[in-house]
Design a protein around this motif. Sequence first.
Motif, PDB file in Angstrom:
ATOM      1  N   ASP A 339      18.171  49.624  33.505  1.00  0.00           N
ATOM      2  CA  ASP A 339      18.397  48.829  32.298  1.00  0.00           C
ATOM      3  C   ASP A 339      18.845  47.423  32.723  1.00  0.00           C
ATOM      4  OD1 ASP A 339      20.075  49.424  29.190  1.00  0.00           O
ATOM      5  OD2 ASP A 339      19.940  47.529  30.262  1.00  0.00           O
ATOM      6  N   GLU A 340      18.055  46.421  32.391  1.00  0.00           N
ATOM      7  CA  GLU A 340      18.285  45.049  32.860  1.00  0.00           C
ATOM      8  C   GLU A 340      19.686  44.537  32.490  1.00  0.00           C
ATOM      9  OE1 GLU A 340      17.593  41.622  34.865  1.00  0.00           O
ATOM     10  OE2 GLU A 340      16.296  43.398  34.864  1.00  0.00           O
ATOM     11  N   GLN A 341      20.102  44.804  31.250  1.00  0.00           N
ATOM     12  CA  GLN A 341      21.401  44.286  30.807  1.00  0.00           C
ATOM     13  C   GLN A 341      22.551  44.950  31.572  1.00  0.00           C
ATOM     14  OE1 GLN A 341      22.356  44.717  26.616  1.00  0.00           O
ATOM     15  NE2 GLN A 341      24.339  43.738  27.001  1.00  0.00           N
ATOM     16  N   LYS A 342      22.451  46.263  31.734  1.00  0.00           N
ATOM     17  CA  LYS A 342      23.476  46.997  32.494  1.00  0.00           C
ATOM     18  C   LYS A 342      23.543  46.507  33.940  1.00  0.00           C
ATOM     19  CE  LYS A 342      24.055  51.431  30.158  1.00  0.00           C
ATOM     20  NZ  LYS A 342      23.502  52.783  30.087  1.00  0.00           N
ATOM     21  N   LEU A 343      22.368  46.230  34.487  1.00  0.00           N
ATOM     22  CA  LEU A 343      22.293  45.742  35.865  1.00  0.00           C
ATOM     23  C   LEU A 343      23.030  44.406  35.990  1.00  0.00           C
ATOM     24  CD1 LEU A 343      20.768  46.312  38.630  1.00  0.00           C
ATOM     25  CD2 LEU A 343      19.101  44.644  37.854  1.00  0.00           C
ATOM     26  N   GLN A 344      22.767  43.509  35.052  1.00  0.00           N
ATOM     27  CA  GLN A 344      23.411  42.197  35.061  1.00  0.00           C
ATOM     28  C   GLN A 344      24.929  42.332  34.957  1.00  0.00           C
ATOM     29  OE1 GLN A 344      22.472  39.205  35.681  1.00  0.00           O
ATOM     30  NE2 GLN A 344      20.290  39.643  35.894  1.00  0.00           N
ATOM     31  N   GLU A 345      25.378  43.174  34.026  1.00  0.00           N
ATOM     32  CA  GLU A 345      26.820  43.389  33.825  1.00  0.00           C
ATOM     33  C   GLU A 345      27.478  43.904  35.099  1.00  0.00           C
ATOM     34  OE1 GLU A 345      26.630  44.588  29.108  1.00  0.00           O
ATOM     35  OE2 GLU A 345      27.416  46.056  30.557  1.00  0.00           O
ATOM     36  N   SER A 346      26.753  44.854  35.727  1.00  0.00           N
ATOM     37  CA  SER A 346      27.296  45.475  36.921  1.00  0.00           C
ATOM     38  C   SER A 346      27.417  44.452  38.060  1.00  0.00           C
ATOM     39  CB  SER A 346      26.383  46.636  37.310  1.00  0.00           C
ATOM     40  OG  SER A 346      26.895  47.301  38.421  1.00  0.00           O
ATOM     41  N   PHE A 347      26.399  43.631  38.248  1.00  0.00           N
ATOM     42  CA  PHE A 347      26.446  42.606  39.300  1.00  0.00           C
ATOM     43  C   PHE A 347      27.510  41.549  38.991  1.00  0.00           C
ATOM     44  CE2 PHE A 347      23.276  42.961  42.688  1.00  0.00           C
ATOM     45  CZ  PHE A 347      22.742  44.191  42.335  1.00  0.00           C
ATOM     46  N   GLN A 348      27.638  41.229  37.704  1.00  0.00           N
ATOM     47  CA  GLN A 348      28.659  40.259  37.289  1.00  0.00           C
ATOM     48  C   GLN A 348      30.056  40.785  37.633  1.00  0.00           C
ATOM     49  OE1 GLN A 348      27.823  37.222  36.036  1.00  0.00           O
ATOM     50  NE2 GLN A 348      29.991  36.890  36.447  1.00  0.00           N
ATOM     51  N   GLN A 349      30.287  42.052  37.270  1.00  0.00           N
ATOM     52  CA  GLN A 349      31.601  42.654  37.547  1.00  0.00           C
ATOM     53  C   GLN A 349      31.827  42.776  39.055  1.00  0.00           C
ATOM     54  OE1 GLN A 349      32.363  46.645  36.106  1.00  0.00           O
ATOM     55  NE2 GLN A 349      34.574  46.357  36.415  1.00  0.00           N
ATOM     56  N   GLY A 350      30.765  43.156  39.770  1.00  0.00           N
ATOM     57  CA  GLY A 350      30.858  43.252  41.226  1.00  0.00           C
ATOM     58  C   GLY A 350      31.256  41.921  41.850  1.00  0.00           C
ATOM     59  N   ALA A 351      30.641  40.836  41.365  1.00  0.00           N
ATOM     60  CA  ALA A 351      30.962  39.508  41.899  1.00  0.00           C
ATOM     61  C   ALA A 351      32.417  39.141  41.624  1.00  0.00           C
ATOM     62  CB  ALA A 351      30.022  38.469  41.296  1.00  0.00           C
ATOM     63  N   SER A 352      32.928  39.493  40.429  1.00  0.00           N
ATOM     64  CA  SER A 352      34.340  39.216  40.111  1.00  0.00           C
ATOM     65  C   SER A 352      35.262  39.989  41.051  1.00  0.00           C
ATOM     66  CB  SER A 352      34.687  39.631  38.682  1.00  0.00           C
ATOM     67  OG  SER A 352      33.832  39.030  37.779  1.00  0.00           O
ATOM     68  N   ILE A 353      34.905  41.249  41.309  1.00  0.00           N
ATOM     69  CA  ILE A 353      35.729  42.074  42.203  1.00  0.00           C
ATOM     70  C   ILE A 353      35.719  41.469  43.617  1.00  0.00           C
ATOM     71  CG2 ILE A 353      35.872  44.326  43.355  1.00  0.00           C
ATOM     72  CD1 ILE A 353      34.837  45.565  40.708  1.00  0.00           C
ATOM     73  N   ILE A 354      34.527  41.093  44.096  1.00  0.00           N
ATOM     74  CA  ILE A 354      34.433  40.483  45.428  1.00  0.00           C
ATOM     75  C   ILE A 354      35.260  39.200  45.484  1.00  0.00           C
ATOM     76  CG2 ILE A 354      32.830  39.304  47.001  1.00  0.00           C
ATOM     77  CD1 ILE A 354      30.711  41.420  46.150  1.00  0.00           C
ATOM     78  N   ALA A 355      35.152  38.381  44.421  1.00  0.00           N
ATOM     79  CA  ALA A 355      35.923  37.131  44.378  1.00  0.00           C
ATOM     80  C   ALA A 355      37.418  37.414  44.490  1.00  0.00           C
ATOM     81  CB  ALA A 355      35.610  36.371  43.093  1.00  0.00           C
ATOM     82  N   ALA A 356      37.898  38.437  43.778  1.00  0.00           N
ATOM     83  CA  ALA A 356      39.325  38.768  43.820  1.00  0.00           C
ATOM     84  C   ALA A 356      39.727  39.258  45.214  1.00  0.00           C
ATOM     85  CB  ALA A 356      39.647  39.831  42.773  1.00  0.00           C
ATOM     86  N   LEU A 357      38.884  40.088  45.836  1.00  0.00           N
ATOM     87  CA  LEU A 357      39.201  40.602  47.184  1.00  0.00           C
ATOM     88  C   LEU A 357      39.240  39.454  48.196  1.00  0.00           C
ATOM     89  CD1 LEU A 357      36.946  43.806  47.270  1.00  0.00           C
ATOM     90  CD2 LEU A 357      39.445  43.744  47.029  1.00  0.00           C
ATOM     91  N   VAL A 358      38.293  38.524  48.069  1.00  0.00           N
ATOM     92  CA  VAL A 358      38.218  37.394  48.997  1.00  0.00           C
ATOM     93  C   VAL A 358      39.412  36.449  48.803  1.00  0.00           C
ATOM     94  CG1 VAL A 358      36.914  35.283  49.472  1.00  0.00           C
ATOM     95  CG2 VAL A 358      35.716  37.466  49.339  1.00  0.00           C
ATOM     96  N   LYS A 359      39.710  36.140  47.542  1.00  0.00           N
ATOM     97  CA  LYS A 359      40.779  35.166  47.266  1.00  0.00           C
ATOM     98  C   LYS A 359      42.165  35.720  47.561  1.00  0.00           C
ATOM     99  CE  LYS A 359      38.512  32.468  43.654  1.00  0.00           C
ATOM    100  NZ  LYS A 359      38.366  32.427  42.182  1.00  0.00           N
ATOM    101  N   GLU A 360      42.372  37.008  47.254  1.00  0.00           N
ATOM    102  CA  GLU A 360      43.725  37.539  47.375  1.00  0.00           C
ATOM    103  C   GLU A 360      44.014  38.131  48.745  1.00  0.00           C
ATOM    104  OE1 GLU A 360      44.029  39.827  43.829  1.00  0.00           O
ATOM    105  OE2 GLU A 360      43.829  38.001  42.634  1.00  0.00           O
ATOM    106  N   ARG A 361      42.992  38.573  49.440  1.00  0.00           N
ATOM    107  CA  ARG A 361      43.158  39.063  50.803  1.00  0.00           C
ATOM    108  C   ARG A 361      44.361  40.012  50.923  1.00  0.00           C
ATOM    109  NH1 ARG A 361      39.618  36.416  54.463  1.00  0.00           N
ATOM    110  NH2 ARG A 361      38.665  35.290  52.755  1.00  0.00           N
ATOM    111  N   SER A 362      44.445  40.965  49.985  1.00  0.00           N
ATOM    112  CA  SER A 362      45.593  41.861  49.962  1.00  0.00           C
ATOM    113  C   SER A 362      45.357  43.067  50.854  1.00  0.00           C
ATOM    114  CB  SER A 362      45.812  42.320  48.518  1.00  0.00           C
ATOM    115  OG  SER A 362      46.570  43.497  48.501  1.00  0.00           O
ATOM    116  N   SER A 363      46.230  43.259  51.842  1.00  0.00           N
ATOM    117  CA  SER A 363      46.021  44.376  52.766  1.00  0.00           C
ATOM    118  C   SER A 363      46.286  45.712  52.076  1.00  0.00           C
ATOM    119  CB  SER A 363      46.880  44.219  54.016  1.00  0.00           C
ATOM    120  OG  SER A 363      48.222  44.452  53.694  1.00  0.00           O
ATOM    121  N   ALA A 364      47.116  45.720  51.020  1.00  0.00           N
ATOM    122  CA  ALA A 364      47.406  46.982  50.327  1.00  0.00           C
ATOM    123  C   ALA A 364      46.166  47.552  49.661  1.00  0.00           C
ATOM    124  CB  ALA A 364      48.502  46.772  49.287  1.00  0.00           C
TER     125      ALA A 364
END
Lengths: 372, 372
Positions: A339-364
């Motif tokens: 489903d194209e819309q679900k795919l877009q949402e999923s990639f969007q959320q994935g990118a936000s998660i990656i951004a948070a992991l990269v920016k916060e660099r939290s070892s916990a």
Amino acid sequence: MVSIIFVDESFRSGRVCWIKDIVVAVTAENMEAMRSIIQRYRHKRISLAEAGATRHRSIFNGLKALAEDQPDVVIIHDAVRPFVEEDILLRVVTAAKEHGAAGAIRPLVSTVISPSADGCLEHSLDRAKHRASEMPQAFLFDVIYKAYQQCSDYDFEFGTECLQLALKYSHTKAKLVEGPPDLWKVTYKRDLLAARSVIKEKISQEICVVMNTKDEESAGHLLKEVLKKELNCVNVTSTVLDHTGGNVQKFPTDQCYSFICVNVVSSEFQETQKFLSTLEESGLPLLYPVVVVLVHCCDLTLAPLASKMESLMWIRSLAEDMKKRNVLLSGLLLNYSKDEQKLQESFQQGASIIAALVKERSSALAGQLLLA
Amino acid sequence: MVSIIFVDESFRSGRVCWIKDIVVAVTAENMEAMRSIIQRYRHKRISLAEAGATRHRSIFNGLKALAEDQPDVVIIHDAVRPFVEEDILLRVVTAAKEHGAAGAIRPLVSTVISPSADGCLEHSLDRAKHRASEMPQAFLFDVIYKAYQQCSDYDFEFGTECLQLALKYSHTKAKLVEGPPDLWKVTYKRDLLAARSVIKEKISQEICVVMNTKDEESAGHLLKEVLKKELNCVNVTSTVLDHTGGNVQKFPTDQCYSFICVNVVSSEFQETQKFLSTLEESGLPLLYPVVVVLVHCCDLTLAPLASKMESLMWIRSLAEDMKKRNVLLSGLLLNYSKDEQKLQESFQQGASIIAALVKERSSALAGQLLLA
């Protein structure tokens, strides 16, 4: 030949190639710790001088350490101003060559006043006519060395301004050079908080998406495009690696501290381990923690989520091991829906998660399996 | 009766009860935005004055807005110094009552110099004999109002110091009061980064562990003890709630923005929703994001992890909904092992994860099921 003296126990200008010697003034009790820092982080060109009881005594000791080599120009800098850039170093050196002495200045942030003996306002200075004297400062070696040789005990105890000494004892009027805001002193707790954020931002400026295919329609390419939009100030590059055991040497490890490996499959434990070993051997995780996100794409309407997660549990144990080596490893399960819309949402959320992991660099949070 | 004027478009002293009126100077084009902020965040006691083209013109407009009410004392403050505490406000007001005018000062961080016309050092000021003039400042209303009424155009255009105006036009020598470092001006990008960290730290100072049993041997009590050790500067409190539908009113919502609900079981979707509604109705998520971690304890040697995770998937959809309401909800699966060492490790890791979620307050990571 230019040398630099750091007043205090840290330094960061090893990256400026035209600086020949770096002298750091260190108190006797911290000398051993400093030696081990130099060794651990593989710093070059550094010699140590013993710090004195006051700022001016420390600087004089640093100058004495250089006296035999007699550099043309010496830069004096404070270690509490770690964000100094090459440009301002070059500008004060150039001005010092012409004028004998030069120092960075900044506009005043607050009005300066002079109090009376009873703690009341005597008068306030015109803010437009005054400047804050900052560091770095640069001097012809003779100018500043002679000035320090003539210093009185009073100067050594209570003085704060090297430019003033050059004026008083070597009759050299320093050129004032407008500096950037990066020259701020890390003084209070809020400055430490700011410094941490500035460094985190700096090391998150580049993300490398590691893919196993050149196919422009692949999940990796799609994720790269979404990441570019999500993180518009970050440089998102990509590299194609043969996950099945090929050449893992060709990823860019210079200023890049974040790697997103796309299409890691359940069976790739050994290939991932090889990639991580190469990363470790490059020495990259020595100074800053490196973030690695292993992205597994699958259509969750076809495969039950629970079993997918179970099959990626090896990421958890690998992450525990890598954490000790300053590499923060996480897994990300991305719903590659038809489903194209679900795919877009999923990639969007994935990118936000990656951004948070990269920016916060939290070892916990290393070792978690996240879901988008 | 004390009033306060904020020069600029934000303010934070609504929490000081002895301040009667708060006047905020706002530019015409931001007036509407400001009105909606006041309404949205339910600020009280605030009236708006139109900002002028310069600092002194804005302050004068603020004073005019108070002229009819004639407060005894007026405080002038900069909105770019949002971390002002009640103590220093009280100290400048007390000094102003005695001396007619008073202002906060701080030691100089850098040496102040005066440049010559050709951009060279003219002379440097003795750092020990000068101070930075900061805000807040307080005045007897008559003293400062009369001073502004006599101001010249030159003062209005180029002046920066209210204490100087009180001295010049009302012949009032201001008392200088040593202020805390919190009075710094949020001026540069690094200051915004620092301000964000300071606020995050402030709202993470208190964690409430919500349990469904008073049993001292329970997982909740154990987690609370580990959290106390992990976050030794944070106040960890606890409250017992009847998860099965009892009184959810009695949790402390005043300065606490983080809730750890222990022993949430798979079937408790509705009870959790009730808890979250109460939280929302309290108005707590209005100003800052609230972190809620739902902790589910189970022995993973007895239950397969995958099915456990699947049964807690309702947390994901609930989290998506709560994110829009400024509540960041996550799930944490804690391995309640019979093996004492494994149990300790798991609780230790759980506490680190909770600490990271509380400190970082990242909305991108809301909705995840984490594992310890």
